[in-house]
Design an enzyme around this catalytic site. Sequence first.
Site, PDB file in Angstrom:
ATOM      1  N   CYS A 121       0.853  -1.185   0.000  1.00  0.00           N
ATOM      2  CA  CYS A 121       0.000   0.000   0.000  1.00  0.00           C
ATOM      3  C   CYS A 121       0.891   1.237   0.000  1.00  0.00           C
ATOM      4  CB  CYS A 121      -0.882  -0.023   1.248  1.00  0.00           C
ATOM      5  SG  CYS A 121      -1.745   1.536   1.507  1.00  0.00           S
ATOM      6  N   CYS A 124       0.353   3.361   3.594  1.00  0.00           N
ATOM      7  CA  CYS A 124       0.823   2.906   4.914  1.00  0.00           C
ATOM      8  C   CYS A 124       1.934   1.865   4.835  1.00  0.00           C
ATOM      9  CB  CYS A 124      -0.347   2.397   5.756  1.00  0.00           C
ATOM     10  SG  CYS A 124      -0.961   0.770   5.256  1.00  0.00           S
ATOM     11  N   CYS A 144      -0.840 -10.913  -7.295  1.00  0.00           N
ATOM     12  CA  CYS A 144      -1.185 -12.040  -6.426  1.00  0.00           C
ATOM     13  C   CYS A 144      -1.215 -11.497  -4.995  1.00  0.00           C
ATOM     14  CB  CYS A 144      -0.122 -13.118  -6.599  1.00  0.00           C
ATOM     15  SG  CYS A 144      -0.494 -14.623  -5.693  1.00  0.00           S
TER      16      CYS A 144
HETATM   17 ZN   LIG Z   1      -2.576   1.081   3.574  1.00  0.00          ZN
END
Ligand SMILES: [Zn+2]
Length: 155
Positions: A121, A124, A144
Amino acid sequence: MKRYLGLIVILAFASCTQAQSKSAMKFEVTRTEAEWKKMLTEEQYYVARKQGTEAPFKNAYNDNHQKGTYTCIGCDLSLFSSDHKFESGTGWPSFYQPLVKANVGTTTDRTLGMARVEVHCARCGSHLGHVFEDGPKPTGLRYCINSASLKFQKS
Ligand SMILES: [Zn+2]
């Protein structure tokens, strides 16, 4: 002898920076290890924060065919859409592209004795899974992804 020592130091440094490339990155959302442990289940923490991999097939979203958006378990950022999900047969939810490209970051993962492209991500830093170049059209990519790193929001 001195020259070899210098070379060894350089090699050690290079492999060290490689392994730490993600931890050196700056993310908009940061939490202490204690905070992560408190907000995530043991498996979510192991996968998202310790780069772990969940069991294939026996995970929440491998077989999910509902329409909706998959968000980050760590910060709720929208990451993948059911529109781009496909049956890879691997046992993990697979997508041929992220919902928004900028929301998913990549690093080179050299664990397990091979170079793989790790995806996380972008907000974060939570580990999501890996991307491979054997996916379907139109991108040819296969993201994946571990179900443990995702939260599904039905549309
Ligand atoms: Zn995140």
